[in-house]
Write a protein that holds these residues in place. Structure first.
Motif, mmCIF file in Angstrom:
data_model
loop_
_atom_site.group_PDB
_atom_site.id
_atom_site.type_symbol
_atom_site.label_atom_id
_atom_site.label_comp_id
_atom_site.label_asym_id
_atom_site.label_seq_id
_atom_site.Cartn_x
_atom_site.Cartn_y
_atom_site.Cartn_z
ATOM 1 N N THR A 63 0.831 -1.195 0.000
ATOM 2 C CA THR A 63 0.000 0.000 0.000
ATOM 3 C C THR A 63 0.872 1.253 0.000
ATOM 4 N N ASN A 64 0.993 1.876 -1.148
ATOM 5 C CA ASN A 64 1.625 3.183 -1.294
ATOM 6 C C ASN A 64 3.063 3.233 -0.754
ATOM 7 N N VAL A 65 3.882 2.274 -1.157
ATOM 8 C CA VAL A 65 5.287 2.274 -0.712
ATOM 9 C C VAL A 65 6.273 2.183 -1.880
ATOM 10 N N LYS A 66 5.787 1.897 -3.063
ATOM 11 C CA LYS A 66 6.685 1.606 -4.181
ATOM 12 C C LYS A 66 7.554 2.792 -4.570
ATOM 13 N N LYS A 67 6.991 3.986 -4.537
ATOM 14 C CA LYS A 67 7.733 5.171 -4.962
ATOM 15 C C LYS A 67 8.957 5.423 -4.092
ATOM 16 N N LYS A 90 4.993 -11.383 -8.392
ATOM 17 C CA LYS A 90 4.576 -10.168 -9.085
ATOM 18 C C LYS A 90 4.167 -9.152 -8.021
ATOM 19 N N TRP A 91 4.824 -8.000 -8.021
ATOM 20 C CA TRP A 91 4.561 -6.985 -7.006
ATOM 21 C C TRP A 91 3.690 -5.868 -7.574
ATOM 22 N N ILE A 92 2.607 -5.565 -6.890
ATOM 23 C CA ILE A 92 1.756 -4.430 -7.248
ATOM 24 C C ILE A 92 1.608 -3.540 -6.019
ATOM 25 N N ASP A 93 1.399 -2.253 -6.231
ATOM 26 C CA ASP A 93 1.326 -1.287 -5.129
ATOM 27 C C ASP A 93 0.049 -0.475 -5.252
ATOM 28 N N ASP A 94 -0.846 -0.625 -4.282
ATOM 29 C CA ASP A 94 -2.116 0.096 -4.287
ATOM 30 C C ASP A 94 -1.915 1.490 -3.694
ATOM 31 N N PRO A 95 -2.622 2.511 -4.209
ATOM 32 C CA PRO A 95 -2.456 3.864 -3.668
ATOM 33 C C PRO A 95 -2.956 4.027 -2.242
ATOM 34 N N GLY A 96 -3.815 3.115 -1.786
ATOM 35 C CA GLY A 96 -4.272 3.178 -0.407
ATOM 36 C C GLY A 96 -5.189 4.347 -0.104
ATOM 37 N N THR A 99 -11.075 4.313 -0.831
ATOM 38 C CA THR A 99 -11.851 3.150 -1.283
ATOM 39 C C THR A 99 -11.032 1.865 -1.259
ATOM 40 N N PHE A 100 -9.929 1.884 -0.537
ATOM 41 C CA PHE A 100 -9.022 0.736 -0.494
ATOM 42 C C PHE A 100 -9.737 -0.541 -0.051
ATOM 43 N N THR A 101 -10.428 -0.484 1.075
ATOM 44 C CA THR A 101 -11.086 -1.685 1.588
ATOM 45 C C THR A 101 -12.145 -2.185 0.621
ATOM 46 N N GLN A 102 -12.944 -1.274 0.074
ATOM 47 C CA GLN A 102 -13.982 -1.686 -0.868
ATOM 48 C C GLN A 102 -13.391 -2.391 -2.086
ATOM 49 N N ARG A 103 -12.255 -1.891 -2.571
ATOM 50 C CA ARG A 103 -11.637 -2.509 -3.734
ATOM 51 C C ARG A 103 -11.137 -3.913 -3.415
ATOM 52 N N LEU A 104 -10.514 -4.059 -2.248
ATOM 53 C CA LEU A 104 -10.010 -5.376 -1.884
ATOM 54 C C LEU A 104 -11.139 -6.369 -1.641
ATOM 55 N N VAL A 105 -12.221 -5.903 -1.028
ATOM 56 C CA VAL A 105 -13.373 -6.778 -0.821
ATOM 57 C C VAL A 105 -13.935 -7.211 -2.175
ATOM 58 N N CYS A 111 -12.847 -13.554 -6.407
ATOM 59 C CA CYS A 111 -11.859 -14.645 -6.268
ATOM 60 C C CYS A 111 -10.508 -14.264 -6.861
ATOM 61 N N THR A 112 -10.182 -12.969 -6.808
ATOM 62 C CA THR A 112 -8.908 -12.487 -7.358
ATOM 63 C C THR A 112 -8.098 -11.707 -6.324
ATOM 64 N N LEU A 113 -8.331 -11.978 -5.039
ATOM 65 C CA LEU A 113 -7.557 -11.302 -4.004
ATOM 66 C C LEU A 113 -6.085 -11.646 -4.182
ATOM 67 N N PRO A 114 -5.171 -10.654 -4.095
ATOM 68 C CA PRO A 114 -3.750 -10.961 -4.201
ATOM 69 C C PRO A 114 -3.344 -12.041 -3.198
ATOM 70 N N ASP A 115 -2.380 -12.852 -3.563
ATOM 71 C CA ASP A 115 -1.962 -13.961 -2.704
ATOM 72 C C ASP A 115 -1.440 -13.484 -1.352
ATOM 73 N N VAL A 116 -0.651 -12.430 -1.378
ATOM 74 C CA VAL A 116 -0.109 -11.828 -0.159
ATOM 75 C C VAL A 116 -0.452 -10.349 -0.212
ATOM 76 N N VAL A 117 -1.090 -9.852 0.845
ATOM 77 C CA VAL A 117 -1.605 -8.490 0.761
ATOM 78 C C VAL A 117 -1.374 -7.725 2.056
ATOM 79 N N ASN A 118 -0.910 -6.491 1.899
ATOM 80 C CA ASN A 118 -0.717 -5.562 3.011
ATOM 81 C C ASN A 118 -2.049 -4.885 3.314
ATOM 82 N N ILE A 119 -2.553 -5.029 4.543
ATOM 83 C CA ILE A 119 -3.867 -4.480 4.882
ATOM 84 C C ILE A 119 -3.849 -3.764 6.231
#
Length: 455
Positions: A63-67, A90-96, A99-105, A111-119
């Motif tokens: 969540t918002n750490v890649k930069k 594969k690393w992806i970075d959400d802006p956090g 609407t973060f929680t709604q998007r993850l839900v 059935c496409t929740l990332p395998d490992v997720v920072n929450i």
């Protein structure tokens, strides 16, 4: 651990989905298992330790750490892949954003929740309740060993049956302490060496600021959102019922005391009149030399040091007011493993690698970040145990590091809707438009409506 639960708009999204897709964890006569309505490997759910080879591809979301910390995370990923040659991350970075929680839900429902997720806390509540995260008590019974006892024991969330389970690995967090302008404290007749040790003691000191300042400076901003629910929990107010199904703060006389203290201070001029409903950042106002008390996050000190060095030199720090709740870690971040992962063993191995003592310590030592780890061994490092210097930031790190071994995650996380509903009523009381009790009763009623909407 204090009760937490899913409420507001997030709950509505989840409930609508579960009506159609089924709820929680289960299996079928054909040997298929489900998690939150998604078909999953039988080994991901139910009882029994997770087994399987560490291989295959997984997706890791932060969540918002890649930069700012891309080199660190790329290094962790590279090290894991080198140790496990048959894996690919594969690393992806959400802006956090809001609407973060709604998007993850929504991802979980699809059935496409990332395998490992920072929450964060609210997201952990939503995903755990509906079976989208591995039950670590069953799947990795030794998962808690690296973490401090207090942090691990206090990091549980309710599953679909209401049972408290460990569904996330504690990761990094901020800290909580008092910050204050020593020069302004002395002008108000206060001793910077003797800051408040209780919440109501803070208000007593703030009243002295109001009397002495004559509008030239203030104690803190008026918007109640800066203090709820932290003040209430430290005062020992039961914000929620023990089962987390309804708010109860209006039933405690101490909450009335708090609202009346806020109202009295506002009327006395201890807060800027235009800050009651303002969303202005206290850090900016403090940096202008207009506030006695600053934000409670140690990272704020770096901001002041860089942007207002003169004010930084006048800044003092002290332990937070510890009435009843005691030491808490402050805005904890977690790592969860999706129960819907097709390579759950790999995902769990990476989550544990990411949060191990060595990797947590390495990131905490980055001079561009002010975070504290959750592992016992990390906190034993001289970086935390032998902090040198007497400047405000060094002192702050000493304070937080000293209490970190026993700090808990026992903080209630209100949804934005709940917080807004409560704050709006208290603002009316502070303006003299309602009594403290009437405002609290109405706030509790409106906040409970939000719970019912998601029940």
């Amino acid at each position: 651990m204090r009760a937490r639960r899913l409420t507001g708009s997030v709950a509505a999204i989840v409930v609508l989905s579960l009506t159609a897709a089924g709820c929680g964890l289960g299996g079928s006569d054909g040997g298929e298992a489900t998690a939150g309505g998604c078909k999953v490997d039988e080994g991901n759910v139910g009882s029994g330790k997770l087994t399987g080879d560490v291989k295959g591809d997984i997706t890791f979301q932060t969540t918002n750490v890649k930069k700012d910390f891309g080199d660190y995370f790329n290094g962790v990923i590279k090290a894991f892949e080198k140790a496990n040659p048959d894996t690919k991350i594969k690393w992806i970075d959400d802006p956090g954003d809001a609407t973060f929680t709604q998007r993850l839900v929504a991802d979980a429902q699809g059935c496409t929740l990332p395998d490992v997720v920072n929450i964060n806390v609210n997201t952990a509540i939503a995903l755990t309740k509906n079976g989208y995260l591995l039950n670590l008590d069953e799947k990795a019974p030794d998962a808690g060993k690296p973490f401090t006892d207090a942090m691990w024991k206090s990091t549980t969330y309710a599953d679909a049956e209401g049972n408290k389970v460990h569904s996330v690995l504690p990761w990094y967090s901020g800290g909580i302490l008092q910050t204050f302008n020593t020069e302004l404290m002395e002008k108000a007749g206060l001793d910077p060496a003797k800051p408040a040790t209780t919440v109501l003691g803070l208000f007593a000191d703030a009243e002295k600021v109001a009397k002495a300042s004559d509008g030239d400076y203030y104690a803190f901003l008026a918007n109640p959102q800066h203090h709820i629910p932290a003040h209430w929990q430290q005062m020992g107010i039961e914000v929620l019922s023990s089962d987390g199904k309804k708010f109860t703060f209006a039933d405690d006389p101490k909450t009335v005391q708090w609202v009346e203290a806020m109202t009295s201070l506002y009327k006395a001029g201890g807060m800027p009149r235009d800050s009651l409903s303002s969303t202005q950042d206290p850090a900016n106002v403090y940096g202008q030399g207009k506030l006695v008390y600053g934000p409670t996050n140690p990272n704020f000190l770096r901001f002041i040091q860089q942007n207002n060095p003169t004010v930084y030199e006048k800044t003092g720090v002290a332990p937070y007011m510890l009435d009843a709740l005691g030491h808490t870690v402050g805005a904890p971040q977690y790592v969860g493993v999706a129960s819907t992962s097709k390579n759950a063993s790999t995902a769990l191995a990476f989550a544990q690698f990411l949060t191990n003592a060595q990797n947590q310590l390495e990131w905490a030592k980055d001079p561009n970040v002010v975070i504290f780890p959750s592992t016992t061994e990390s906190l034993k490092d001289p970086f935390f145990q032998k902090v040198e210097g007497t400047d405000p930031f060094s002192e702050a790190r000493k304070i937080v590091a000293d209490d970190r071994q026993t700090s808990t995650a026992d903080e209630i996380a209100l949804t934005p809707g709940e917080l807004n509903a409560i704050v709006a009523q208290i603002q009316l009381a502070m303006q003299g438009k309602k009594s403290a009790q009437d405002a609290l009763d109405e706030a509790q009623s409106k906040a409970n409506e939000l719970i019912e909407q998601g029940s």
